[in-house]
Design a protein around this motif. Structure first.
Motif, PDB file in Angstrom:
ATOM      1  N   ASP A  12      19.704  15.348  43.859  1.00 20.03           N
ATOM      2  CA  ASP A  12      18.420  15.340  44.555  1.00 20.03           C
ATOM      3  C   ASP A  12      17.619  16.570  44.141  1.00 20.03           C
ATOM      4  O   ASP A  12      17.964  17.691  44.502  1.00 20.03           O
ATOM      5  CB  ASP A  12      18.654  15.335  46.065  1.00 20.03           C
ATOM      6  N   VAL A  13      16.565  16.346  43.350  1.00 18.24           N
ATOM      7  CA  VAL A  13      15.689  17.441  42.937  1.00 18.24           C
ATOM      8  C   VAL A  13      14.270  17.216  43.476  1.00 18.24           C
ATOM      9  O   VAL A  13      13.293  17.707  42.909  1.00 18.24           O
ATOM     10  CB  VAL A  13      15.679  17.633  41.396  1.00 18.24           C
ATOM     11  N   PRO A  21      13.870  19.912  37.357  1.00 17.91           N
ATOM     12  CA  PRO A  21      14.572  18.621  37.328  1.00 17.91           C
ATOM     13  C   PRO A  21      15.420  18.440  36.063  1.00 17.91           C
ATOM     14  O   PRO A  21      16.560  17.982  36.143  1.00 17.91           O
ATOM     15  CB  PRO A  21      13.437  17.597  37.413  1.00 17.91           C
ATOM     16  N   VAL A  22      14.894  18.838  34.912  1.00 20.04           N
ATOM     17  CA  VAL A  22      15.652  18.705  33.664  1.00 20.04           C
ATOM     18  C   VAL A  22      16.809  19.699  33.632  1.00 20.04           C
ATOM     19  O   VAL A  22      17.932  19.347  33.263  1.00 20.04           O
ATOM     20  CB  VAL A  22      14.737  18.887  32.431  1.00 20.04           C
ATOM     21  N   SER A  47       8.622  14.277  35.727  1.00 20.30           N
ATOM     22  CA  SER A  47      10.042  14.079  35.434  1.00 20.30           C
ATOM     23  C   SER A  47      10.278  12.809  34.632  1.00 20.30           C
ATOM     24  O   SER A  47      11.258  12.712  33.899  1.00 20.30           O
ATOM     25  CB  SER A  47      10.870  14.062  36.726  1.00 20.30           C
ATOM     26  N   MET A  48       9.372  11.840  34.734  1.00 21.93           N
ATOM     27  CA  MET A  48       9.540  10.592  33.979  1.00 21.93           C
ATOM     28  C   MET A  48       9.549  10.884  32.475  1.00 21.93           C
ATOM     29  O   MET A  48      10.459  10.459  31.766  1.00 21.93           O
ATOM     30  CB  MET A  48       8.434   9.590  34.327  1.00 21.93           C
ATOM     31  N   TRP A  54      14.186  14.678  27.242  1.00 19.57           N
ATOM     32  CA  TRP A  54      15.438  15.435  27.182  1.00 19.57           C
ATOM     33  C   TRP A  54      16.596  14.524  26.770  1.00 19.57           C
ATOM     34  O   TRP A  54      17.382  14.864  25.888  1.00 19.57           O
ATOM     35  CB  TRP A  54      15.714  16.078  28.548  1.00 19.57           C
ATOM     36  N   ALA A  55      16.691  13.345  27.388  1.00 21.15           N
ATOM     37  CA  ALA A  55      17.789  12.424  27.083  1.00 21.15           C
ATOM     38  C   ALA A  55      17.729  11.949  25.635  1.00 21.15           C
ATOM     39  O   ALA A  55      18.763  11.812  24.974  1.00 21.15           O
ATOM     40  CB  ALA A  55      17.755  11.232  28.038  1.00 21.15           C
TER      41      ALA A  55
END
Length: 81
Positions: A12-13, A21-22, A47-48, A54-55
């Motif tokens: 939970d961020v 978040p990352v 964050s989207m 990042w992924a």
């Protein structure tokens, strides 16, 4: 939500803004075993793109799904190695 995977842990961020978040997602993924899935709950709309980027550039991580659920952005990532 996709039923092809089971969430192993939820992070939970909510209320956190870039880059947290990352940063916290990376830390949580590092703690998982190969094949486990992390659910990330965020309220930062950035964050989207941040978690997707990042992924995409991180070895050992597969972004399975991203869902916008009202004010919450849900991200599902699997540790692949």
């Amino acid at each position: 939500m996709n039923t092809e995977y089971t969430v192993s842990e939820t992070l939970d961020v909510k209320g956190e803004s870039c880059p947290m978040p990352v940063v916290k997602t990376k830390g949580a993924i590092d703690d998982l075993k190969e094949g486990e899935v992390l659910e990330v709950l965020a309220t930062d709309s950035g964050s989207m793109s941040d978690i997707a980027g990042w992924a995409e550039t991180t070895e050992g991580v597969e972004l399975l799904e991203q869902v916008e659920d009202g004010d919450v952005f849900k991200h599902y990532a699997r540790k692949t190695e």
